[in-house]
Structures are given as C-alpha cells and as structure tokens.
Design a protein around this motif. Structure first.
Motif, mmCIF file in Angstrom:
data_model
loop_
_atom_site.group_PDB
_atom_site.id
_atom_site.type_symbol
_atom_site.label_atom_id
_atom_site.label_comp_id
_atom_site.label_asym_id
_atom_site.label_seq_id
_atom_site.Cartn_x
_atom_site.Cartn_y
_atom_site.Cartn_z
ATOM 1 N N VAL A 78 0.920 -1.357 -0.096
ATOM 2 C CA VAL A 78 -0.040 0.131 -0.080
ATOM 3 C C VAL A 78 0.917 1.139 -0.020
ATOM 4 O O VAL A 78 0.763 2.193 -0.774
ATOM 5 C CB VAL A 78 -1.031 -0.188 1.238
ATOM 6 C CG1 VAL A 78 -1.595 1.280 1.369
ATOM 7 C CG2 VAL A 78 -1.972 -1.071 0.953
ATOM 8 N N MET A 79 1.877 1.197 0.788
ATOM 9 C CA MET A 79 2.687 2.495 0.885
ATOM 10 C C MET A 79 3.665 2.543 -0.257
ATOM 11 O O MET A 79 3.753 3.667 -0.923
ATOM 12 C CB MET A 79 3.876 2.251 2.209
ATOM 13 C CG MET A 79 4.723 3.573 2.283
ATOM 14 S SD MET A 79 3.747 4.948 2.680
ATOM 15 C CE MET A 79 3.439 4.720 4.361
ATOM 16 N N ALA A 80 3.947 1.387 -1.208
ATOM 17 C CA ALA A 80 4.575 1.432 -2.486
ATOM 18 C C ALA A 80 3.824 1.897 -3.400
ATOM 19 O O ALA A 80 4.153 2.987 -4.043
ATOM 20 C CB ALA A 80 5.075 -0.068 -2.678
ATOM 21 N N GLU A 81 2.648 1.775 -3.399
ATOM 22 C CA GLU A 81 1.588 2.059 -4.373
ATOM 23 C C GLU A 81 1.350 3.560 -4.123
ATOM 24 O O GLU A 81 1.305 4.425 -5.109
ATOM 25 C CB GLU A 81 0.137 1.356 -4.101
ATOM 26 C CG GLU A 81 -0.748 1.644 -5.176
ATOM 27 C CD GLU A 81 -1.983 1.068 -5.107
ATOM 28 O OE1 GLU A 81 -2.911 1.253 -5.907
ATOM 29 O OE2 GLU A 81 -2.013 0.208 -4.358
ATOM 30 N N ALA A 82 1.141 4.062 -2.878
ATOM 31 C CA ALA A 82 0.997 5.580 -2.796
ATOM 32 C C ALA A 82 2.258 6.322 -3.062
ATOM 33 O O ALA A 82 2.184 7.516 -3.529
ATOM 34 C CB ALA A 82 0.754 5.686 -1.009
ATOM 35 N N ILE A 83 3.414 5.822 -2.595
ATOM 36 C CA ILE A 83 4.575 6.492 -3.393
ATOM 37 C C ILE A 83 4.555 6.618 -4.773
ATOM 38 O O ILE A 83 5.008 7.746 -5.501
ATOM 39 C CB ILE A 83 5.871 5.924 -2.657
ATOM 40 C CG1 ILE A 83 6.116 5.931 -1.111
ATOM 41 C CG2 ILE A 83 7.098 6.397 -3.540
ATOM 42 C CD1 ILE A 83 7.195 5.095 -0.849
ATOM 43 N N ARG A 84 4.327 5.434 -5.608
ATOM 44 C CA ARG A 84 4.083 5.707 -6.972
ATOM 45 C C ARG A 84 3.233 6.684 -7.424
ATOM 46 O O ARG A 84 3.282 7.423 -8.318
ATOM 47 C CB ARG A 84 3.975 4.375 -7.575
ATOM 48 C CG ARG A 84 5.323 3.347 -7.456
ATOM 49 C CD ARG A 84 4.990 1.854 -8.241
ATOM 50 N NE ARG A 84 3.516 1.197 -7.791
ATOM 51 C CZ ARG A 84 3.568 0.254 -6.987
ATOM 52 N NH1 ARG A 84 4.947 -0.115 -6.245
ATOM 53 N NH2 ARG A 84 2.621 -0.538 -6.398
ATOM 54 N N ALA A 85 2.103 6.747 -6.884
ATOM 55 C CA ALA A 85 0.991 7.546 -7.249
ATOM 56 C C ALA A 85 1.315 9.039 -7.131
ATOM 57 O O ALA A 85 1.174 9.862 -7.820
ATOM 58 C CB ALA A 85 -0.328 7.211 -6.620
ATOM 59 N N PHE A 86 1.918 9.300 -5.717
ATOM 60 C CA PHE A 86 2.430 10.498 -5.592
ATOM 61 C C PHE A 86 3.071 11.286 -6.271
ATOM 62 O O PHE A 86 3.327 12.360 -6.637
ATOM 63 C CB PHE A 86 3.052 10.423 -4.039
ATOM 64 C CG PHE A 86 3.477 11.877 -3.420
ATOM 65 C CD1 PHE A 86 2.355 12.579 -2.951
ATOM 66 C CD2 PHE A 86 4.669 12.347 -3.372
ATOM 67 C CE1 PHE A 86 2.799 13.908 -2.442
ATOM 68 C CE2 PHE A 86 4.966 13.455 -2.877
ATOM 69 C CZ PHE A 86 4.086 14.298 -2.485
ATOM 70 N N ALA A 87 4.399 10.391 -6.750
ATOM 71 C CA ALA A 87 5.357 10.746 -7.632
ATOM 72 C C ALA A 87 4.864 11.193 -9.130
ATOM 73 O O ALA A 87 5.600 11.796 -9.727
ATOM 74 C CB ALA A 87 6.488 9.638 -7.768
ATOM 75 N N SER A 88 3.567 10.633 -9.401
ATOM 76 C CA SER A 88 3.268 10.904 -10.566
ATOM 77 C C SER A 88 2.770 12.096 -10.781
ATOM 78 O O SER A 88 2.178 12.681 -12.004
ATOM 79 C CB SER A 88 2.270 9.537 -11.194
ATOM 80 O OG SER A 88 1.158 9.699 -10.581
ATOM 81 N N LEU A 89 2.160 12.760 -9.762
ATOM 82 C CA LEU A 89 1.699 13.958 -9.708
ATOM 83 C C LEU A 89 2.469 15.179 -9.899
ATOM 84 O O LEU A 89 3.668 15.090 -9.480
ATOM 85 C CB LEU A 89 0.936 14.348 -8.187
ATOM 86 C CG LEU A 89 -0.111 13.223 -7.741
ATOM 87 C CD1 LEU A 89 -0.343 13.496 -6.152
ATOM 88 C CD2 LEU A 89 -1.294 13.355 -8.708
ATOM 89 N N ARG A 95 2.253 19.120 -3.222
ATOM 90 C CA ARG A 95 2.049 19.889 -2.099
ATOM 91 C C ARG A 95 0.452 19.791 -1.671
ATOM 92 O O ARG A 95 0.131 19.494 -0.432
ATOM 93 C CB ARG A 95 2.313 21.270 -2.514
ATOM 94 C CG ARG A 95 1.960 22.312 -1.599
ATOM 95 C CD ARG A 95 2.667 22.091 -0.004
ATOM 96 N NE ARG A 95 4.013 21.880 -0.106
ATOM 97 C CZ ARG A 95 4.658 21.053 0.811
ATOM 98 N NH1 ARG A 95 4.116 20.756 1.694
ATOM 99 N NH2 ARG A 95 5.778 20.592 0.799
ATOM 100 N N ALA A 96 -0.757 19.718 -2.501
ATOM 101 C CA ALA A 96 -2.111 19.521 -2.170
ATOM 102 C C ALA A 96 -2.108 18.244 -1.312
ATOM 103 O O ALA A 96 -2.851 18.284 -0.451
ATOM 104 C CB ALA A 96 -2.873 19.960 -3.135
#
Length: 114
Positions: A78-89, A95-96
């Motif tokens: 879950v954390m890995a997925e969140a990191i990948r999603a966050f990095a794509s923004l 920041r938001a």
C-alpha cells in the motif's frame, strides 16, 4: 510492528517492476549502467536478495524502471503504491496531497479510540 527485511522487499519489488516493464534482467542491468558481461547475473542476485545494490545502482535501476526509489523499499505494498501515485503528480498536486494527508492524520489522531 514486525521488522521489515529491506533486502527482501527491494528484491521482490525490483523483480515485479522489471517484469511489469517487460525487461529481461540483462536489459535492465545494461540500461542501469551495469557492464553487459555481468548485468544479468547482478540483477538476478539483487532480485533473489543474495546481494544489496549500492545506492547509486539502486537509483539507476529505479530510474530505468520509471519508479521512485522509495517505492522499492516501502514497508508494504500500500505504501509502495502511494509513493508511486504521489510521484506521478505534478509538484503543486503533491503539495496539495501532503496537506490533505496531514489534515486527515490530524483528524484521525484526534478521534477517540474505541
């Protein structure tokens, strides 16, 4: 909280990311700057958790796979997925997202535990 084996986590995530990218071990190694004559063997050893890569090589592997390095070491999927999603923004959206997460975390910590 159980101790996470960083080598095993990196190994499994590296292999999954490589396979998702459709690359062979040799192709990934060569793209990451590992000499061609040892590229397959070294990536194989990283994926099996036999050896740790140095930080520069780990970053090169992540870059070649198009994933953030942190996602290869995250404690859980879950954390890995969140990191990948966050990095794509884009930066403003990152920041938001951080502000939203902080607000959610503050609200969560203020709730009474039952």
């Amino acid at each position: 909280m159980p101790k996470v084996d960083a080598r095993a986590v990196f190994a499994a995530r590296l292999k999954a990311a490589r396979q998702a990218a459709g690359l062979t071990q040799e192709a990934l190694g060569i793209r990451a700057g590992i000499p061609a004559d040892v590229a397959r063997t070294r990536v194989n050893r990283y994926e099996r958790g036999v050896h740790d890569s140095d930080s520069a090589t780990a970053q090169n592997l992540a870059d070649c796979l198009g994933v953030p390095l942190a996602s290869l070491y995250a404690d859980d999927e879950v954390m890995a997925e969140a990191i990948r999603a966050f990095a794509s923004l884009p930066p403003a959206e990152q920041r938001a997202a951080v502000e939203d997460l902080r607000a959610r975390a503050a609200n969560f910590s203020e709730r009474p535990r039952t």
